[in-house]
Write a protein that holds these residues in place. Structure first.
Motif, PDB file in Angstrom:
ATOM      1  N   PHE A 164       0.834  -1.196   0.000  1.00 41.87           N
ATOM      2  CA  PHE A 164       0.000   0.000   0.000  1.00 41.87           C
ATOM      3  C   PHE A 164       0.874   1.254   0.000  1.00 41.87           C
ATOM      4  O   PHE A 164       0.643   2.197  -0.762  1.00 41.87           O
ATOM      5  CB  PHE A 164      -0.914  -0.009   1.227  1.00 41.87           C
ATOM      6  CG  PHE A 164      -1.921   1.110   1.249  1.00 41.87           C
ATOM      7  CD1 PHE A 164      -3.183   0.927   0.712  1.00 41.87           C
ATOM      8  CD2 PHE A 164      -1.605   2.338   1.823  1.00 41.87           C
ATOM      9  CE1 PHE A 164      -4.122   1.968   0.726  1.00 41.87           C
ATOM     10  CE2 PHE A 164      -2.519   3.376   1.845  1.00 41.87           C
ATOM     11  CZ  PHE A 164      -3.792   3.186   1.301  1.00 41.87           C
ATOM     12  N   LEU A 165       1.884   1.283   0.866  1.00 46.03           N
ATOM     13  CA  LEU A 165       2.774   2.439   0.947  1.00 46.03           C
ATOM     14  C   LEU A 165       3.616   2.593  -0.309  1.00 46.03           C
ATOM     15  O   LEU A 165       3.916   3.712  -0.733  1.00 46.03           O
ATOM     16  CB  LEU A 165       3.668   2.316   2.176  1.00 46.03           C
ATOM     17  CG  LEU A 165       2.994   2.583   3.520  1.00 46.03           C
ATOM     18  CD1 LEU A 165       3.919   2.229   4.666  1.00 46.03           C
ATOM     19  CD2 LEU A 165       2.548   4.036   3.623  1.00 46.03           C
ATOM     20  N   ASP A 174      11.636   8.452   2.368  1.00 46.12           N
ATOM     21  CA  ASP A 174      11.864   7.416   3.377  1.00 46.12           C
ATOM     22  C   ASP A 174      11.521   7.929   4.769  1.00 46.12           C
ATOM     23  O   ASP A 174      11.008   7.182   5.608  1.00 46.12           O
ATOM     24  CB  ASP A 174      13.314   6.944   3.344  1.00 46.12           C
ATOM     25  CG  ASP A 174      13.612   6.107   2.109  1.00 46.12           C
ATOM     26  OD1 ASP A 174      12.655   5.586   1.500  1.00 46.12           O
ATOM     27  OD2 ASP A 174      14.793   5.981   1.758  1.00 46.12           O
ATOM     28  N   TYR A 175      11.819   9.197   5.031  1.00 47.27           N
ATOM     29  CA  TYR A 175      11.488   9.764   6.336  1.00 47.27           C
ATOM     30  C   TYR A 175       9.971   9.858   6.510  1.00 47.27           C
ATOM     31  O   TYR A 175       9.449   9.672   7.604  1.00 47.27           O
ATOM     32  CB  TYR A 175      12.105  11.159   6.487  1.00 47.27           C
ATOM     33  CG  TYR A 175      13.592  11.206   6.261  1.00 47.27           C
ATOM     34  CD1 TYR A 175      14.422  10.217   6.785  1.00 47.27           C
ATOM     35  CD2 TYR A 175      14.173  12.222   5.531  1.00 47.27           C
ATOM     36  CE1 TYR A 175      15.786  10.250   6.585  1.00 47.27           C
ATOM     37  CE2 TYR A 175      15.551  12.265   5.324  1.00 47.27           C
ATOM     38  CZ  TYR A 175      16.343  11.279   5.850  1.00 47.27           C
ATOM     39  OH  TYR A 175      17.697  11.308   5.641  1.00 47.27           O
ATOM     40  N   ILE A 176       9.280  10.152   5.398  1.00 49.55           N
ATOM     41  CA  ILE A 176       7.821  10.260   5.450  1.00 49.55           C
ATOM     42  C   ILE A 176       7.194   8.896   5.698  1.00 49.55           C
ATOM     43  O   ILE A 176       6.162   8.776   6.364  1.00 49.55           O
ATOM     44  CB  ILE A 176       7.282  10.877   4.137  1.00 49.55           C
ATOM     45  CG1 ILE A 176       7.752  12.330   4.009  1.00 49.55           C
ATOM     46  CG2 ILE A 176       5.763  10.798   4.073  1.00 49.55           C
ATOM     47  CD1 ILE A 176       7.443  12.957   2.661  1.00 49.55           C
ATOM     48  N   THR A 177       7.808   7.843   5.171  1.00 47.11           N
ATOM     49  CA  THR A 177       7.234   6.503   5.270  1.00 47.11           C
ATOM     50  C   THR A 177       7.062   6.060   6.717  1.00 47.11           C
ATOM     51  O   THR A 177       6.073   5.409   7.062  1.00 47.11           O
ATOM     52  CB  THR A 177       8.125   5.488   4.517  1.00 47.11           C
ATOM     53  OG1 THR A 177       8.137   5.828   3.141  1.00 47.11           O
ATOM     54  CG2 THR A 177       7.599   4.071   4.678  1.00 47.11           C
ATOM     55  N   ILE A 178       8.015   6.425   7.587  1.00 45.23           N
ATOM     56  CA  ILE A 178       7.954   5.960   8.978  1.00 45.23           C
ATOM     57  C   ILE A 178       6.735   6.523   9.705  1.00 45.23           C
ATOM     58  O   ILE A 178       5.935   5.757  10.260  1.00 45.23           O
ATOM     59  CB  ILE A 178       9.270   6.287   9.701  1.00 45.23           C
ATOM     60  CG1 ILE A 178      10.421   5.503   9.049  1.00 45.23           C
ATOM     61  CG2 ILE A 178       9.168   5.961  11.190  1.00 45.23           C
ATOM     62  CD1 ILE A 178      11.789   5.834   9.580  1.00 45.23           C
ATOM     63  N   PRO A 179       6.508   7.852   9.716  1.00 43.42           N
ATOM     64  CA  PRO A 179       5.271   8.341  10.349  1.00 43.42           C
ATOM     65  C   PRO A 179       4.018   7.954   9.574  1.00 43.42           C
ATOM     66  O   PRO A 179       2.947   7.792  10.170  1.00 43.42           O
ATOM     67  CB  PRO A 179       5.459   9.864  10.383  1.00 43.42           C
ATOM     68  CG  PRO A 179       6.482  10.161   9.353  1.00 43.42           C
ATOM     69  CD  PRO A 179       7.386   8.969   9.326  1.00 43.42           C
ATOM     70  N   ALA A 180       4.147   7.779   8.246  1.00 42.76           N
ATOM     71  CA  ALA A 180       2.986   7.367   7.451  1.00 42.76           C
ATOM     72  C   ALA A 180       2.524   5.976   7.856  1.00 42.76           C
ATOM     73  O   ALA A 180       1.327   5.683   7.879  1.00 42.76           O
ATOM     74  CB  ALA A 180       3.329   7.398   5.963  1.00 42.76           C
ATOM     75  N   ARG A 181       3.463   5.113   8.182  1.00 40.63           N
ATOM     76  CA  ARG A 181       3.103   3.767   8.630  1.00 40.63           C
ATOM     77  C   ARG A 181       2.339   3.833   9.956  1.00 40.63           C
ATOM     78  O   ARG A 181       1.376   3.091  10.171  1.00 40.63           O
ATOM     79  CB  ARG A 181       4.363   2.920   8.787  1.00 40.63           C
ATOM     80  CG  ARG A 181       4.091   1.470   9.156  1.00 40.63           C
ATOM     81  CD  ARG A 181       5.371   0.687   9.161  1.00 40.63           C
ATOM     82  NE  ARG A 181       5.968   0.657   7.845  1.00 40.63           N
ATOM     83  CZ  ARG A 181       5.583  -0.135   6.850  1.00 40.63           C
ATOM     84  NH1 ARG A 181       4.582  -0.966   7.045  1.00 40.63           N
ATOM     85  NH2 ARG A 181       6.187  -0.103   5.692  1.00 40.63           N
TER      86      ARG A 181
END
Length: 309
Positions: free
Chosen positions: A215-216, A244-251
């Motif tokens: 999904f991400l 990549d930094y956005i992916t962590i809080p997005a998860r």
């Protein structure tokens, strides 16, 4: 008669080659070409049972020994045939690269848990390799600010503060809002269809077992497609550097019940506005999507902090 190429790590300046049974053929310039008969020994390995081998010393580096490793075996050819100017074959990825990719995927996928300290030894055991490539991989991840080192303990995933998330989304908003403004009214039917196909992939991730990673990944391609369509390669580079930094809080945001479906609905609204070339609607739908994403990321951050306290 066969021709085989070797790359030298070190070569002596005095004799040119430290090898029993080899003789120079072309000694005028580097790379130098040497020829060895059957059974000639090179430090590090036996050339085998070939009748005649030709190899090159590619680098002239000061030292006392020559260490050569096979680079790429060529098909048999006449010794008088000229070297063919072909591109080198792609080599398998190094253990350093494989360790880096595996650990980075573990961070972005959530397999490596934030708040826990991992030792270099246990990571090496988990990957089934020595500690050296793991150490190199960790240095690369630290340079990207994805991990932090703890002296004599190990490493942990970098903690993103509320201010970090605010700053990330401030930059993301600046890039994406400018990009969609540039592409509105200029996207072809094929490009609109491509966005719909990416959106469909996201929808399929919600069926049966929710696949968060896929999904991400689809989410990243959706947004990156719009930025690339703007034709501004610097915006693309900047977005890639922060994604990549956005992916962590997005998860963390996706753990909120119903958020994944909200993302799809917001993406549908963006595609609809782009298809209609409605600038006001495009600006509104993109801004709403980014505001909601930031709000959910901040809520996920706060909840994670409470769990860790």
């Amino acid at each position: 008669m066969s021709r085989i190429f070797f790359r030298a790590d070190m070569a002596t300046l005095r004799s040119g080659l430290t090898c029993r049974g080899a003789r120079p053929l072309l000694f005028m310039r580097w790379p130098r070409t040497y020829q060895a008969d059957e059974g000639a020994l090179i430090p590090g390995g036996n050339l085998g049972n070939r009748s005649l081998l030709t190899f090159h010393v590619k680098y002239r580096i000061q030292g006392l020994t020559l260490r050569v490793q096979p680079q790429a075996a060529m098909k048999p050819m006449e010794e008088t045939s000229p070297l063919i100017p072909v591109s080198p074959l792609q080599r398998p990825k190094s253990l350093n690269d494989l360790a880096y990719e595996n650990l980075k995927e573990g961070i972005l996928s959530g397999r490596l848990v934030a708040g826990r300290i991992y030792s270099e030894l246990e990571l090496a055991r988990g990957l089934g390799i020595s500690r050296t490539p793991v150490r190199e991989a960790l240095l690369r991840l630290a340079a990207e600010n994805l991990i932090v080192f703890h002296p004599r303990k190990g490493m942990s995933i970098n903690y993103f503060s509320r201010e970090d998330i605010e700053n990330l989304f401030e930059l993301r908003e600046a890039i994406e809002e400018k990009a969609v403004a540039k592409v509105t009214g200029h996207l072809s039917k094929e490009e609109i269809q491509k966005l719909r196909e990416i959106l469909k992939e996201q929808e399929e991730c919600l069926r049966d077992d929710f696949d968060e990673s896929l999904f991400l990944e689809a989410d990243k391609r959706f947004h990156l497609f719009l930025i690339e369509a703007s034709g501004n390669r610097f915006m693309v580079q900047t977005y890639n550097s922060i994604r990549d930094y956005i992916t962590i809080p997005a998860r963390e945001a996706l753990t909120k019940k119903g958020r994944a479906m909200e993302v799809i609905q917001e993406h549908r609204a963006i595609v609809k506005a782009l298809a209609e070339a409605n600038m006001a609607s495009v600006r509104e739908t993109v801004r709403k999507h980014l505001i909601n994403s930031k709000r959910m990321a901040l809520e996920g951050h706060d909840e994670q902090k409470e769990r860790g306290s």
